[in-house]
Scaffold this motif. Structure first.
Motif, short mmCIF file in Angstrom:
data_model
loop_
_atom_site.label_atom_id
_atom_site.label_comp_id
_atom_site.label_asym_id
_atom_site.label_seq_id
_atom_site.Cartn_x
_atom_site.Cartn_y
_atom_site.Cartn_z
N SER A 69 17.22 -19.52 -2.23
CA SER A 69 17.30 -18.10 -1.93
C SER A 69 18.70 -17.70 -1.49
O SER A 69 19.23 -16.67 -1.90
CB SER A 69 16.28 -17.74 -0.85
N GLN A 70 19.31 -18.54 -0.64
CA GLN A 70 20.66 -18.24 -0.17
C GLN A 70 21.65 -18.28 -1.33
O GLN A 70 22.58 -17.46 -1.39
CB GLN A 70 21.07 -19.23 0.92
N HIS A 73 20.54 -14.96 -3.54
CA HIS A 73 20.58 -13.62 -2.96
C HIS A 73 21.55 -13.50 -1.78
O HIS A 73 21.77 -12.38 -1.30
CB HIS A 73 19.17 -13.23 -2.47
N GLY A 74 22.06 -14.62 -1.29
CA GLY A 74 22.94 -14.57 -0.14
C GLY A 74 22.21 -14.86 1.16
O GLY A 74 20.98 -14.67 1.25
N ASN A 76 22.22 -13.34 3.92
CA ASN A 76 21.76 -12.18 4.68
C ASN A 76 20.66 -11.39 3.97
O ASN A 76 20.38 -10.25 4.34
CB ASN A 76 22.94 -11.25 4.98
N SER A 77 20.05 -11.99 2.97
CA SER A 77 18.97 -11.30 2.26
C SER A 77 17.67 -11.40 3.04
O SER A 77 17.46 -12.34 3.82
CB SER A 77 18.77 -11.89 0.87
N LEU A 78 16.79 -10.44 2.83
CA LEU A 78 15.48 -10.48 3.49
C LEU A 78 14.64 -11.65 3.00
O LEU A 78 13.83 -12.20 3.75
CB LEU A 78 14.75 -9.15 3.27
N GLU A 79 14.81 -12.02 1.74
CA GLU A 79 14.06 -13.18 1.23
C GLU A 79 14.49 -14.45 1.97
O GLU A 79 13.64 -15.26 2.38
CB GLU A 79 14.30 -13.35 -0.26
N ALA A 114 18.57 -5.30 8.87
CA ALA A 114 18.04 -4.65 7.67
C ALA A 114 16.85 -3.74 7.96
O ALA A 114 16.68 -2.71 7.30
CB ALA A 114 17.62 -5.72 6.65
#
Length: 455
Positions: A69-70, A73-74, A76-79, A114
């Motif tokens: 996921s990191q 999406h990075g 700092n993503s919600l996922e 977020a």
């Protein structure tokens, strides 16, 4: 299979020779070997994997999902925050507190930025982070977080199960800070909310009632503590189908122990026998090492109950069996000095003085190693060695040890402690065995004077 997929992914992304991959491969080999030797147990458990490997089976795939996921999406993503939250809870389950703090701080920060601090996902991560902080000794920070979660939930939901959960954590934080009365207030607040919503059968109430019991015990209210432990056990019974399931083993073990501490030995014995029966009937539903350890714990408590009832042969039988079972575990180096001490006392009462001396010496050596020469439990074992020597026809050797224990206690505690009174009493008994009744009377008088002043 999930764990194997995680290892395969790690090989592809980190390289087959990386330290992380090799560590995971070794863990996979251990899991497969363990499951291969326990296939019959797993078959009888509806195909569930051995729980001793469950922590790794859950944690490693979550770690891989977080990395994926990191990368996609990075950080700092919600996922990624969701995976951090789930991984943090899994880390808490396996006592990886440092890891839990790290990922839960990330989850809380990302969700707060977020979604805002009022969003339930943010509050859930804050609550879990507070639990991790408390486990790591950062209790003031935990309390601040949990109070904030409680305030937001109460203002948003009123009296809800989520609000009750936050109140419970606030109570646990206060208890961890030694603020027991404040902790009790929050436990009762949480229990009141939970009961009004879910009724008396809610298993959350069982945990709350047990925490109330612990706090009252620490405050010296033994009778109140026992009553709340009984209420906790009753909730577990209300949630148990007929015939009883293994979910009653631990509640019965805890309540049985409470009865023994209150010197209600027969009631404790009855509960412990039921706990032992349920454990043996349904033992295949827990990992083998946990089953063995739990049976050993129950047998030790049964030995204590039998001792309290004056059934010294039964006490010896139960505690010897408990020690034998514990020695079969991988963690056989766990401290069993209390069990050895209790077995020594049972030998004393049954007039088996050589065995009593040997067992008390074993307990003494273990306590010296783990606690030091001057710890109260070490000195207690020294006194029992002395009594066993005297009973075995060596009163002078016993008297020397009693005198040593007395001097050490006076140095550590002063003249006026109950433990010093115990030493004077023991020394008085030792002098009586040598027919030096004058010195016996002097020491017993000193013991009596201390007890009279202190009580």
């Amino acid at each position: 299979m999930l764990y194997k997929n995680a290892v395969d992914y790690a090989r592809q992304n980190f390289g087959a020779d990386s330290a992380r991959v090799r560590e995971w491969e070794l863990e996979l080999e251990e899991i497969l070997a363990r499951e291969g030797t326990t296939a019959a147990r797993n078959d009888s458990n509806n195909g569930k994997p051995n729980a001793s490997s469950n922590s790794l089976v859950v944690v490693r795939p979550l770690e891989v999902q977080l990395l994926k996921s990191q990368a996609k999406h990075g950080s700092n993503s919600l996922e990624a925050a969701q995976y951090c939250h789930e991984l943090g809870q899994a880390y808490l389950d396996i006592q990886n507190i440092h890891g839990a703090v790290k990922v839960l701080e990330s989850a809380s920060s990302v969700r707060s930025g977020a979604l805002g601090d009022m969003h339930e996902d943010t509050l859930a991560s804050m609550l879990a982070l507070g639990i991790a902080y408390r486990a790591s000794g950062r209790v003031e920070e935990a309390l601040n977080l949990h109070e904030k979660v409680y305030d937001v939930r109460f203002s948003s939901y009123g009296e809800s199960s989520e609000t009750a959960c936050a109140a419970h954590q606030v109570g646990l934080d206060h208890a961890a800070l030694g603020q027991l009365s404040e902790g009790l207030h929050w436990y009762r607040r949480s229990a009141s909310i939970e009961q009004s919503i879910c009724g008396e059968k809610s298993l959350v109430l069982a945990d709350l009632y047990e925490d109330v019991s612990k706090a009252l015990k620490q405050l010296g209210d033994v009778n109140g503590s026992l009553q709340w432990m009984e209420r906790s056990t009753r909730v577990h019974e209300l949630n148990t189908s007929n015939p009883p399931k293994p979910s009653l083993v631990v509640p019965y073990l805890k309540l049985g122990e409470a009865y023994i501490e209150d010197e209600q030995f027969s009631r404790g014995q009855k509960l412990l026998l039921n706990a032992l029966k349920f454990q043996r009937l349904y033992g295949q539903e827990v990992p083998e090492h946990e089953e063995t350890n739990q049976i050993a714990e129950i047998l030790h408590k049964l030995g204590q109950a039998a001792y309290g009832n004056g059934e010294y042969s039964a006490s010896i039988h139960h505690i010897r069996k408990a020690l034998q079972l514990r020695s079969t575990l991988k963690d056989s180096k766990a401290d069993v000095s209390e069990w050895q001490h209790d077995l020594g006392k049972a030998y004393e009462r049954s007039q088996q003085h050589e065995l009593a001396h040997s067992m008390h010496k074993t307990a003494y050596d273990a306590r010296v190693k783990s606690l030091g020469h001057e710890h109260s439990l070490t000195l207690e074992s020294m006194d029992h060695i002395a009594s066993a020597l005297a009973s075995a026809g060596k009163p002078n050797e016993g008297m020397q040890l009693h005198d040593t224990a007395l001097k050490l206690r006076k140095q550590l505690l002063g003249e006026a402690s109950i433990e010093v009174a115990t030493s004077y009493h023991n020394l008085g008994d030792a002098f009586a065995r040598t027919t030096n009744l004058q010195e016996s009377l002097v020491n017993h008088k000193k013991a009596f004077d201390i007890v009279e002043r202190e009580l």
